[in-house]
Write an enzyme that holds these catalytic residues in place. Structure first.
Site, mmCIF file in Angstrom:
data_model
loop_
_atom_site.group_PDB
_atom_site.id
_atom_site.type_symbol
_atom_site.label_atom_id
_atom_site.label_comp_id
_atom_site.label_asym_id
_atom_site.label_seq_id
_atom_site.Cartn_x
_atom_site.Cartn_y
_atom_site.Cartn_z
ATOM 1 N N ARG A 151 0.840 -1.201 0.000
ATOM 2 C CA ARG A 151 0.000 0.000 0.000
ATOM 3 C C ARG A 151 0.876 1.253 0.000
ATOM 4 O O ARG A 151 0.649 2.183 -0.782
ATOM 5 C CB ARG A 151 -0.925 -0.018 1.223
ATOM 6 C CG ARG A 151 -1.738 1.258 1.375
ATOM 7 C CD ARG A 151 -2.789 1.173 2.472
ATOM 8 N NE ARG A 151 -2.250 0.895 3.795
ATOM 9 C CZ ARG A 151 -2.971 0.891 4.915
ATOM 10 N NH1 ARG A 151 -4.274 1.130 4.859
ATOM 11 N NH2 ARG A 151 -2.426 0.630 6.085
ATOM 12 N N GLU A 324 -11.841 -2.787 17.628
ATOM 13 C CA GLU A 324 -11.581 -1.592 16.819
ATOM 14 C C GLU A 324 -12.935 -0.986 16.447
ATOM 15 O O GLU A 324 -13.869 -1.713 16.116
ATOM 16 C CB GLU A 324 -10.781 -1.965 15.563
ATOM 17 C CG GLU A 324 -10.470 -0.780 14.654
ATOM 18 C CD GLU A 324 -9.548 -1.148 13.486
ATOM 19 O OE1 GLU A 324 -8.477 -1.750 13.731
ATOM 20 O OE2 GLU A 324 -9.916 -0.830 12.338
HETATM 21 C C1 3EB Z 1 -4.117 1.596 14.522
HETATM 22 O O1 3EB Z 1 -4.574 2.615 15.015
HETATM 23 C C2 3EB Z 1 -5.028 0.409 14.491
HETATM 24 O O2 3EB Z 1 -3.854 0.056 8.232
HETATM 25 O O3 3EB Z 1 -5.537 1.066 7.279
HETATM 26 C C3 3EB Z 1 -6.653 1.316 12.138
HETATM 27 C C4 3EB Z 1 -7.168 1.952 11.014
HETATM 28 C C5 3EB Z 1 -5.596 0.445 12.013
HETATM 29 C C6 3EB Z 1 -6.605 1.712 9.757
HETATM 30 C C7 3EB Z 1 -4.940 0.637 8.291
HETATM 31 C C8 3EB Z 1 -5.046 0.227 10.736
HETATM 32 C C9 3EB Z 1 -5.545 0.851 9.618
HETATM 33 O O4 3EB Z 1 -2.946 1.505 14.110
HETATM 34 C C10 3EB Z 1 -5.040 -0.282 13.187
#
Ligand code: 3EB
Length: 334
Positions: A151, A324
Site C-alpha cells: 500500500r 476496533e
Molecule cells: C491503529 O490505530 C489500528 O492500516 O488502514 C486502524 C485503522 C488500524 C486503519 C490501516 C489500521 C488501519 O494503528 C489499526
C-alpha cells in the site's frame, strides 16, 4: 436503525435488506457466507451476535453512473465515487521474493489511484481494507505488514501523500475468502484530522513493520451544504503503544477516549461544525465473539443506547488488540 432522511448528500444506513431506492450511491454487504449474487461488494465478516447479513448503504442523490477501471468497479454521482476491489491472492505469485499480498496491495492501490485519475474524483477520502488471516506470519512477516508495504509503495508510485492528507481507513482480518477493499473518493480535498493522544499511524516506529500504515485518523469532507466526518478504525493505542492487552473493557474505553479526541479535533479544525459522539454511526470489530456484550454495554453508555450500531467478528491488525471502532457522521453546515 437510522433511516435515510433524504436531506443529505451523503448518509450511511445499515439495513437488513439490499437497497432498492434510486438515491443510493452504492452498498456493501456485511455477512457470511460471502455472497455476490446481487452484484454488490461483500465484506466476509460474521455479524454479531447472531450471524446473517446487513447492507451498509451509502445514500446520496442519484442517478449513479457505473464503471470499471482495472480491478476497480465503481459507481459515482456528481459528488462522490464509491469503488471496490475484490481479488484472489492466488492471482499473485511470489515475485523476486515479494509475498503475493504485498504485490496485491500495490496493484489494488495502483488501480485505485488510476481510477481516481481517470474519473476526476482525485481525492481518496476513506478506504476499507479486509484481508484474510491478517495476523498470520507468512515468510517471516505478518500479513498486515506485507499489506502495508504494498500500500505504502503504491501511494509513493502514484505521488500520493502517505502522510498528512492520506485517507481515513480501517484494516481488518477475515477468516476466509478474497481480499476486499472499498473506498470513497471526491472531487474536493478533505481535511485530514489527527489524534493528539496518538502518534500518527504514518509515523509509527519500525517495530510495527518495515513500512508504516498510510492513513489519517479521520477525514472531514465538505460537500455543498454539509460536512461529513469519516473516523478511521480506532483502537486502544496511545502514543504508538497498545494499552490494556487482554482487557477488552478497558480497550473499549480507551478506544472511545480516542474517538472523543478525534471528534474534538475535527470540531476544532472545522470551526462552526459541531459533531457529537452520540450522533455518529458506529461499526465495531471484535476479535472474540463472546466479548460482544461487554463492548456493546460500554458503547451503549457512550452513545446513549443508540440503535443502529453494527457489530462484526474480525481480527484486528495488531495481535494484542481485541476491539476496533470506526464512525461516520454528517452535519449541515451552519
Ligand atoms: C491503529 O490505530 C489500528 O492500516 O488502514 C486502524 C485503522 C488500524 C486503519 C490501516 C489500521 C488501519 O494503528 C489499526
Amino acid at each position: 436503525m437510522s433511516r435515510f432522511s433524504g436531506s443529505h448528500l451523503l448518509e450511511l444506513v445499515y439495513g437488513a435488506e439490499p437497497p432498492t431506492s434510486t438515491d443510493v450511491l452504492g452498498a456493501v454487504r456485511y455477512g457470511l457466507p460471502a455472497c455476490t449474487e446481487d452484484g454488490m461488494p461483500c465484506a466476509p465478516l460474521a455479524l454479531l451476535p447472531d450471524g446473517g447479513a446487513t447492507w451498509s448503504v451509502w445514500h446520496s442523490p442519484g442517478p449513479a453512473t457505473v464503471g470499471q477501471h482495472g480491478m476497480v468497479r465503481y459507481r459515482h454521482n456528481d459528488h462522490l465515487l464509491l469503488g471496490c476491489v475484490d481479488v484472489a491472492e492466488s492471482d499473485f505469485g511470489v515475485t523476486q521474493g515479494r509475498p503475493p499480498l504485498q504485490d496485491l496491495a500495490h496493484a489494488a492501490y495502483r488501480d485505485i489511484f488510476d481510477t481516481l485519475a481517470a474519473t476526476g474524483f482525485s481525492h481518496l477520502v476513506r478506504c476499507w481494507n479486509y484481508l484474510p488471516a491478517i495476523n498470520r506470519d507468512d515468510d517471516g512477516l505478518e500479513r498486515y505488514r506485507q499489506f502495508n508495504i504494498g500500500r505504502h509503495d503504491a501511494f509513493i508510485a502514484a505521488a500520493q501523500s502517505w502522510q498528512a492528507g492520506s485517507p481515513a481507513a480501517s484494516a481488518l482480518g477475515t477468516d476466509a475468502g478474497q481480499v476486499m477493499l472499498y473506498f470513497l473518493a471526491s472531487h474536493a480535498a478533505s481535511l485530514a484530522i489527527e489524534n493528539p493522544r496518538q502518534i500518527s499511524a504514518y509515523d509509527y516506529p519500525p517495530e510495527y513493520g518495515p513500512r508504516s500504515p498510510s492513513f489519517s485518523r479521520a477525514c472531514l469532507l465538505g460537500l455543498p451544504g454539509e460536512d461529513v466526518l469519516f473516523i478511521s478504525g480506532t483502537a486502544s493505542i496511545v502514543g504508538h503503544a497498545t494499552l490494556h492487552a487482554g482487557n477488552v473493557a478497558e480497550q473499549t474505553r480507551e478506544t472511545l477516549r480516542n474517538i472523543t479526541a478525534v471528534v474534538e479535533q475535527a470540531n476544532h479544525k472545522a470551526g462552526a461544525v459541531a459533531f457529537s459522539c452520540p450522533a455518529l454511526t458506529y461499526k465495531v470489530f471484535i476479535r472474540y465473539a463472546e466479548d460482544m456484550p461487554t463492548v456493546a454495554a460500554i458503547l451503549d453508555d457512550f452513545t446513549g443506547n443508540k440503535a443502529g450500531t453494527l457489530y462484526l467478528r474480525a481480527d484486528i491488525c495488531r495481535a494484542d488488540l481485541l476491539v476496533e471502532i470506526e464512525a461516520f457522521g454528517s452535519r449541515e453546515r451552519m
